[in-house]
Design an enzyme around this catalytic site. Structure first.
Site, PDB file in Angstrom:
ATOM      1  N   LYS A  13       0.831  -1.213   0.000  1.00 56.47           N
ATOM      2  CA  LYS A  13       0.000   0.000   0.000  1.00 56.47           C
ATOM      3  C   LYS A  13       0.865   1.263   0.000  1.00 56.47           C
ATOM      4  O   LYS A  13       0.644   2.169  -0.790  1.00 56.47           O
ATOM      5  CB  LYS A  13      -0.912   0.039   1.249  1.00 56.47           C
ATOM      6  CG  LYS A  13      -1.842  -1.150   1.388  1.00 56.47           C
ATOM      7  CD  LYS A  13      -2.697  -1.045   2.642  1.00 56.47           C
ATOM      8  CE  LYS A  13      -1.936  -1.065   3.944  1.00 56.47           C
ATOM      9  NZ  LYS A  13      -1.215  -2.314   4.223  1.00 56.47           N
ATOM     10  N   ARG A  88      -9.743   0.837   8.570  1.00 60.69           N
ATOM     11  CA  ARG A  88      -9.354  -0.539   8.881  1.00 60.69           C
ATOM     12  C   ARG A  88     -10.452  -1.285   9.619  1.00 60.69           C
ATOM     13  O   ARG A  88     -10.269  -2.470   9.949  1.00 60.69           O
ATOM     14  CB  ARG A  88      -8.098  -0.529   9.760  1.00 60.69           C
ATOM     15  CG  ARG A  88      -6.795  -0.746   8.997  1.00 60.69           C
ATOM     16  CD  ARG A  88      -5.659  -0.512   9.977  1.00 60.69           C
ATOM     17  NE  ARG A  88      -4.479  -1.275   9.725  1.00 60.69           N
ATOM     18  CZ  ARG A  88      -3.378  -0.786   9.127  1.00 60.69           C
ATOM     19  NH1 ARG A  88      -3.353   0.426   8.658  1.00 60.69           N
ATOM     20  NH2 ARG A  88      -2.321  -1.541   9.006  1.00 60.69           N
ATOM     21  N   ARG A 127      11.517  -5.533   5.065  1.00 56.20           N
ATOM     22  CA  ARG A 127      11.198  -4.116   4.818  1.00 56.20           C
ATOM     23  C   ARG A 127      12.163  -3.183   5.541  1.00 56.20           C
ATOM     24  O   ARG A 127      12.482  -3.383   6.700  1.00 56.20           O
ATOM     25  CB  ARG A 127       9.766  -3.820   5.281  1.00 56.20           C
ATOM     26  CG  ARG A 127       9.449  -2.325   5.275  1.00 56.20           C
ATOM     27  CD  ARG A 127       7.982  -2.046   5.191  1.00 56.20           C
ATOM     28  NE  ARG A 127       7.235  -2.485   6.358  1.00 56.20           N
ATOM     29  CZ  ARG A 127       5.906  -2.389   6.454  1.00 56.20           C
ATOM     30  NH1 ARG A 127       5.201  -1.881   5.448  1.00 56.20           N
ATOM     31  NH2 ARG A 127       5.289  -2.810   7.529  1.00 56.20           N
ATOM     32  N   ARG A 160      11.211  -1.339  11.012  1.00 58.17           N
ATOM     33  CA  ARG A 160      10.136  -1.046  11.962  1.00 58.17           C
ATOM     34  C   ARG A 160      10.105  -2.076  13.077  1.00 58.17           C
ATOM     35  O   ARG A 160      10.236  -3.270  12.820  1.00 58.17           O
ATOM     36  CB  ARG A 160       8.791  -1.016  11.227  1.00 58.17           C
ATOM     37  CG  ARG A 160       8.499   0.337  10.595  1.00 58.17           C
ATOM     38  CD  ARG A 160       7.297   0.319   9.712  1.00 58.17           C
ATOM     39  NE  ARG A 160       6.123  -0.320  10.313  1.00 58.17           N
ATOM     40  CZ  ARG A 160       4.939  -0.380   9.726  1.00 58.17           C
ATOM     41  NH1 ARG A 160       4.769   0.160   8.526  1.00 58.17           N
ATOM     42  NH2 ARG A 160       3.926  -0.969  10.315  1.00 58.17           N
ATOM     43  N   ARG A 171      -0.611  -8.907  13.460  1.00 60.50           N
ATOM     44  CA  ARG A 171      -1.175  -7.921  12.530  1.00 60.50           C
ATOM     45  C   ARG A 171      -1.960  -8.599  11.408  1.00 60.50           C
ATOM     46  O   ARG A 171      -2.995  -8.092  10.973  1.00 60.50           O
ATOM     47  CB  ARG A 171      -0.063  -7.034  11.968  1.00 60.50           C
ATOM     48  CG  ARG A 171       0.440  -6.024  13.012  1.00 60.50           C
ATOM     49  CD  ARG A 171       1.846  -5.540  12.723  1.00 60.50           C
ATOM     50  NE  ARG A 171       1.976  -4.865  11.462  1.00 60.50           N
ATOM     51  CZ  ARG A 171       3.103  -4.812  10.750  1.00 60.50           C
ATOM     52  NH1 ARG A 171       4.196  -5.424  11.169  1.00 60.50           N
ATOM     53  NH2 ARG A 171       3.141  -4.158   9.621  1.00 60.50           N
TER      54      ARG A 171
HETATM   55  P1  ADP Z   1       1.066  -1.938   7.752  1.00 55.57           P
HETATM   56  O1  ADP Z   1       2.393  -1.924   7.120  1.00 55.57           O
HETATM   57  O2  ADP Z   1       0.811  -3.104   8.636  1.00 55.57           O
HETATM   58  O3  ADP Z   1      -0.072  -1.736   6.810  1.00 55.57           O
HETATM   59  P2  ADP Z   1       0.730   0.644   9.118  1.00 55.57           P
HETATM   60  O4  ADP Z   1       1.958   1.460   9.070  1.00 55.57           O
HETATM   61  O5  ADP Z   1      -0.411   1.010   8.246  1.00 55.57           O
HETATM   62  O6  ADP Z   1       1.151  -0.851   8.901  1.00 55.57           O
HETATM   63  O7  ADP Z   1       0.185   0.577  10.613  1.00 55.57           O
HETATM   64  C1  ADP Z   1       1.029   0.301  11.717  1.00 55.57           C
HETATM   65  C2  ADP Z   1       0.207   0.222  12.993  1.00 55.57           C
HETATM   66  O8  ADP Z   1      -0.450   1.486  13.223  1.00 55.57           O
HETATM   67  C3  ADP Z   1      -0.933  -0.789  12.959  1.00 55.57           C
HETATM   68  O9  ADP Z   1      -0.488  -2.082  13.346  1.00 55.57           O
HETATM   69  C4  ADP Z   1      -1.895  -0.194  14.007  1.00 55.57           C
HETATM   70  O10 ADP Z   1      -1.446  -0.436  15.331  1.00 55.57           O
HETATM   71  C5  ADP Z   1      -1.756   1.295  13.737  1.00 55.57           C
HETATM   72  N1  ADP Z   1      -2.720   1.770  12.732  1.00 55.57           N
HETATM   73  C6  ADP Z   1      -2.454   2.262  11.483  1.00 55.57           C
HETATM   74  N2  ADP Z   1      -3.579   2.594  10.842  1.00 55.57           N
HETATM   75  C7  ADP Z   1      -4.601   2.330  11.701  1.00 55.57           C
HETATM   76  C8  ADP Z   1      -6.024   2.439  11.618  1.00 55.57           C
HETATM   77  N3  ADP Z   1      -6.634   2.900  10.514  1.00 55.57           N
HETATM   78  N4  ADP Z   1      -6.748   2.046  12.697  1.00 55.57           N
HETATM   79  C9  ADP Z   1      -6.157   1.589  13.814  1.00 55.57           C
HETATM   80  N5  ADP Z   1      -4.841   1.442  13.951  1.00 55.57           N
HETATM   81  C10 ADP Z   1      -4.050   1.804  12.910  1.00 55.57           C
HETATM   82  P1  ADP Z   2       2.251  -1.897   3.224  1.00 57.78           P
HETATM   83  O1  ADP Z   2       2.223  -0.382   3.238  1.00 57.78           O
HETATM   84  O2  ADP Z   2       1.032  -2.473   2.552  1.00 57.78           O
HETATM   85  O3  ADP Z   2       2.471  -2.497   4.564  1.00 57.78           O
HETATM   86  P2  ADP Z   2       4.825  -1.587   1.830  1.00 57.78           P
HETATM   87  O4  ADP Z   2       4.542  -0.726   0.660  1.00 57.78           O
HETATM   88  O5  ADP Z   2       5.517  -0.972   2.990  1.00 57.78           O
HETATM   89  O6  ADP Z   2       3.470  -2.331   2.310  1.00 57.78           O
HETATM   90  O7  ADP Z   2       5.660  -2.844   1.310  1.00 57.78           O
HETATM   91  C1  ADP Z   2       6.123  -3.856   2.204  1.00 57.78           C
HETATM   92  C2  ADP Z   2       7.515  -4.326   1.780  1.00 57.78           C
HETATM   93  O8  ADP Z   2       7.424  -5.018   0.529  1.00 57.78           O
HETATM   94  C3  ADP Z   2       8.523  -3.199   1.544  1.00 57.78           C
HETATM   95  O9  ADP Z   2       9.791  -3.678   1.929  1.00 57.78           O
HETATM   96  C4  ADP Z   2       8.490  -2.963   0.042  1.00 57.78           C
HETATM   97  O10 ADP Z   2       9.737  -2.499  -0.452  1.00 57.78           O
HETATM   98  C5  ADP Z   2       8.176  -4.359  -0.492  1.00 57.78           C
HETATM   99  N1  ADP Z   2       7.313  -4.350  -1.675  1.00 57.78           N
HETATM  100  C6  ADP Z   2       6.305  -3.493  -1.968  1.00 57.78           C
HETATM  101  N2  ADP Z   2       5.714  -3.811  -3.143  1.00 57.78           N
HETATM  102  C7  ADP Z   2       6.380  -4.925  -3.588  1.00 57.78           C
HETATM  103  C8  ADP Z   2       6.242  -5.754  -4.759  1.00 57.78           C
HETATM  104  N3  ADP Z   2       5.297  -5.505  -5.682  1.00 57.78           N
HETATM  105  N4  ADP Z   2       7.079  -6.799  -4.885  1.00 57.78           N
HETATM  106  C9  ADP Z   2       8.032  -7.059  -3.949  1.00 57.78           C
HETATM  107  N5  ADP Z   2       8.209  -6.318  -2.838  1.00 57.78           N
HETATM  108  C10 ADP Z   2       7.388  -5.265  -2.650  1.00 57.78           C
END
Ligand code: ADP
Ligand code: ADP
Ligand code: ZN
Length: 221
Positions: A13, A88, A127, A160, A171
């Protein structure tokens, strides 16, 4: 263009939001980034959110929805936004819907990024994130030019604290329980567009742009 990106942790995302924001010219809003910033700054919100984030649980709806409502008021959201990681829960989706209705606005689409569980775990374990600009890298799939250093801005990369195996499992379970029900919620509103997230970032991006430009209900970006 008012867009939501939905997908489990690691689906890509944040990576796609960064590309979309450049192409569509609207800001991307990551609730995870906003919450991590609040924790870093030690604000009241950050202090309330931290324990939930460390455990891989959702921060309570009330805290997150008021944070997002405030962010959407800012002038840069006038022409639209890309929401990454929000809503979410159904309660968050309903809060967003009433906030948009209050301003006579509506969503243009909800893009769901689908990736297998094995791939998610691999992506999250490798990541790396830039401390300065938030760009995402992957140890193996998308390494920076110099190890530990952001290719875009030279900032330091970090891992992270919630990307460890136990918290990742928590998660993923939270996603299935609390967030996956949003797929049928938005499907029933005719807004859902599913994307195969297993290709390269460029392939996934092209697919998203294709659904955005070919969906009848969506305006051309
Ligand atoms: P991910 O890579 O898992 O998509 P995020 O960076 O979006 O992670 O979120 C990290 C953490 O922040 C989540 O595990 C949760 O604790 C909190 N968080 C993020 N977005 C939300 C949301 N919309 N509602 C509740 N908690 C959230
Ligand atoms: P999210 O926000 O959904 O948690 P991220 O965009 O942070 O996901 O991506 C998670 C990890 O996967 C990062 O290390 C990123 O560089 C890698 N990644 C993202 N898109 C791809 C893809 N299409 N193929 C392989 N690795 C990816
Ligand atoms: Zn950077």
């Amino acid at each position: 263009m008012r867009l939501i990106l939905i997908g489990p942790p690691g689906a890509g995302k944040g990576t796609q939001a960064l590309s979309l924001t450049q192409t569509l010219g609207v800001p991307s809003i990551s609730t995870g980034d906003l919450l991590r910033e609040a924790v870093r700054e030690g604000t009241a919100l950050g202090q309330q959110a931290q324990a939930y984030m460390d455990a891989g649980e959702l921060v309570p709806d009330q805290l997150v929805t008021s944070m997002v409502a405030e962010r959407l008021q800012r002038p840069d959201c006038q022409k639209g936004f890309i929401l990454d990681g929000f809503p979410r829960t159904i309660a968050q989706a309903e809060a967003l819907a009433s906030e948009l209705a209050r301003h006579q606005q509506r969503l243009d689409g909800v893009v769901s990024i689908v990736v297998s569980r094995a791939e998610l775990v691999e992506r999250l374990s490798g990541r790396r994130v830039c401390r300065e600009c938030g760009a995402m890298y992957h140890e193996r799939f998308d390494p920076p030019r110099t190890a530990g250093v952001c290719t875009r801005c030279q900032g330091p990369l970090y891992q992270r604290s919630d990307d460890n195996p136990e918290t990742v499992n928590a998660r993923l379970a939270v996603y299935e329980r609390a967030t996956a029900p949003l797929l049928s919620y938005y499907q029933s509103q005719g807004l859902l567009r599913e994307i195969d997230g297993s290709g390269t970032p460029e392939e996934v991006f092209r697919q998203i742009m294709t659904v955005l430009t070919t969906s009848q209900s969506l305006p051309r970006p």
